[in-house]
Design a protein around this motif. Structure first.
Motif, PDB file in Angstrom:
ATOM      1  N   HIS A  81       4.341   4.997   2.945  1.00 38.58           N
ATOM      2  CA  HIS A  81       4.076   3.901   3.908  1.00 38.58           C
ATOM      3  C   HIS A  81       3.149   2.893   3.235  1.00 38.58           C
ATOM      4  O   HIS A  81       1.945   3.140   3.117  1.00 38.58           O
ATOM      5  N   HIS A  83       2.316  -1.527   2.496  1.00 40.18           N
ATOM      6  CA  HIS A  83       2.553  -2.974   2.657  1.00 40.18           C
ATOM      7  C   HIS A  83       1.977  -3.627   1.401  1.00 40.18           C
ATOM      8  O   HIS A  83       1.136  -4.515   1.485  1.00 40.18           O
ATOM      9  N   LYS A 150       7.090  -2.172   2.577  1.00 42.48           N
ATOM     10  CA  LYS A 150       7.601  -2.888   3.740  1.00 42.48           C
ATOM     11  C   LYS A 150       7.553  -4.396   3.549  1.00 42.48           C
ATOM     12  O   LYS A 150       6.668  -4.916   2.871  1.00 42.48           O
ATOM     13  N   HIS A 260       5.752   2.312  13.509  1.00 40.63           N
ATOM     14  CA  HIS A 260       4.291   2.363  13.596  1.00 40.63           C
ATOM     15  C   HIS A 260       3.964   2.693  15.059  1.00 40.63           C
ATOM     16  O   HIS A 260       4.166   1.849  15.934  1.00 40.63           O
ATOM     17  N   HIS A 283       1.149   6.698  11.740  1.00 41.79           N
ATOM     18  CA  HIS A 283      -0.194   6.467  12.288  1.00 41.79           C
ATOM     19  C   HIS A 283      -0.635   7.638  13.154  1.00 41.79           C
ATOM     20  O   HIS A 283      -1.450   8.435  12.730  1.00 41.79           O
ATOM     21  N   ASP A 335      -1.001   3.534   3.159  1.00 37.12           N
ATOM     22  CA  ASP A 335      -0.815   2.335   3.994  1.00 37.12           C
ATOM     23  C   ASP A 335      -1.331   1.096   3.264  1.00 37.12           C
ATOM     24  O   ASP A 335      -1.669   0.097   3.908  1.00 37.12           O
TER      25      ASP A 335
HETATM   26 FE    FE Z   1       1.586   0.025   8.231  1.00 42.74          FE
END
Ligand code: FE
Ligand code: NIG
Length: 423
Positions: A81, A83, A150, A260, A283, A335
């Motif tokens: 996961h 970004h 992502k 999420h 999460h 994350d």
């Molecule tokens: Fe995220």
């Protein structure tokens, strides 16, 4: 007679395989598949054999030989996961939070994800690649050999496709295998202020079909890596009904689902993930006891992201202990993103999860390898040292794998082997 291989790593104090054909649950999380004085043999980029050094050396010879005495060999980490592709930074917000503003307050005031959107929209594919390469290089040095990435900072068709292009270019430009996720429903863009519903209509009608078309001709499809579809199910982002529409549209176009859910508030995202057979639900900070039980009974991988809580200065963490004890398949991830977790380090995440989520060193290692691989739908090719799997492995400067979670702030990774190649 010995069989020829490309690479033989022998005399490791420990080899930990993390092997499993299914995501690990419950007591299996405490088993890392430990082989003392172990050896690993690699051929054509894949694991050929694994076992005690003596028996392996009797049977195999190789062009390249590494004496790993005094070291631990473990699977390359899988970060399920991230970004990691974005323009700009959020240093101003970092200071605002230190002074007392909360993440959700900053987001409601038009900062947060939308501020990164502005910088990302202004960047070219090339600029995004240049900004992201050093982050991926850092992750690789810290042991990550596969990572999900992502979109979600473009928030319009052109910019979201630009992010997909950047992810594809980055995949080809550096060693970490990337797995793309399309996430136009990460925030409501300013053009649609107060009209989340209209934005979702647009995402469903135009953006998801365009992303599915992009994927069909991408090298990810050729390689059998999926394109996921994800949504931020949260107050001031997308409600449960909107999240359902986004994920159902993705599924209709062949994009498996991620969500999420329960980062700050519980809107029912876990139930939706279970119903839609999502690959993962991520999460889980505000997850109710009923949803813990529901997740445990499902095949959805729960991904917890404790670097977010740490970064936001929170003293509350996802109840990963209860999730594992209930029988849920749990993975860990950084994350990495400019707002809630500017953190490239899975080892740091393991260190946090042992202290604040009361997971054992064995549990966090399985969570960042084999279970994380299943959280990307790639449990049959990465995340464990099993014959036939990709030869993605790490040599660690320690003689006990538990050091990985015990120590923090440094880097025990001495060597990364990716697809059988020593980096
Ligand atoms: Fe995220
Ligand atoms: O996983 N929650 C939504 N997305 C990210 C934060 C992204 C950002 O703040 O830029 C997360 O925490």
């Amino acid at each position: 007679m010995t069989l020829d291989a490309d690479l033989l790593i022998h005399s490791a104090a420990q080899v930990v395989t993390c092997a499993s054909d299914v995501p690990k649950r419950g007591a299996a999380m405490q088993d890392v598949g430990l082989i003392s004085h172990g050896a690993v043999v690699v051929k054509d980029g894949r694991i050929l054999a694994i076992g005690p050094t003596e028996s392996i050396r009797e049977r195999y010879s190789a062009l390249q030989v590494i004496n790993a005495s005094g070291q631990v060999v473990c699977p390359g980490f899988v970060d399920p996961h991230t970004h990691v592709v974005y323009g700009g930074d959020r240093l101003g917000e970092f200071e605002q939070r230190i002074r007392g503003a909360t993440y959700l307050e900053i987001m409601a005031a038009g900062g947060g994800i939308v501020s990164t959107m502005r910088a990302t929209r202004e960047a070219s594919v090339e600029a995004l690649v240049v900004a992201t390469l050093p982050r991926l290089a850092q992750m690789l040095r810290l042991g990550t050999t596969t990572a999900e990435v992502k979109t979600g900072y473009g928030l319009d068709l052109e910019s979201e496709l630009k992010m997909l292009e950047a992810i594809a270019a980055l995949d080809l430009a550096q060693p970490i295998d990337l797995v793309p996720t399309f996430m136009p429903a990460h925030a409501v863009p300013p053009e649609f202020n107060g009209r989340a519903q209209a934005y979702v209509d647009w995402v469903v009608a135009e953006m998801i079909p365009a992303a599915a078309e992009w994927y069909q001709t991408s090298h990810f499809a050729v390689d059998g890596r999926p394109l996921f579809c994800d949504v931020f199910c949260e107050q001031n982002a997308f409600d449960l009904a909107q999240s359902r529409r986004v994920l159902e549209a993705g599924l209709a176009y062949g994009l498996p689902a991620k969500i999420h859910a329960d980062e700050f508030t519980s809107l029912g995202g876990v139930g939706l993930a279970v119903e839609l057979r999502a690959t993962s639900v991520d999460h889980l900070d505000a997850t109710t006891a009923a949803d813990v039980a529901r997740l445990a009974e499902s095949n959805v991988v729960g991904i917890v992201l404790p670097a977010v809580n740490f970064n936001l200065g929170s003293h509350e963490f996802a109840n990963a202990r209860a999730l594992i004890d209930a029988g849920a398949a749990i993975a860990l991830s950084t994350d990495i993103n400019p707002g809630s977790a500017p953190c490239p380090s899975l080892p740091l995440v393991l260190a946090i999860a042992t202290r604040y989520q009361r997971l054992l060193p064995a549990e966090v290692l399985n969570a960042a390898t084999i279970n994380a691989a299943f959280g990307l739908g790639l449990g049959d090719r990465v995340g464990a040292l099993t014959p036939g799997k990709q030869a993605d492995l790490l040599l660690l400067n320690c003689t006990d794998y538990r050091q990985l979670a015990y120590q923090f702030g440094g880097n025990l990774v001495s060597t990364v082997v990716k697809n059988g190649r020593i980096l």
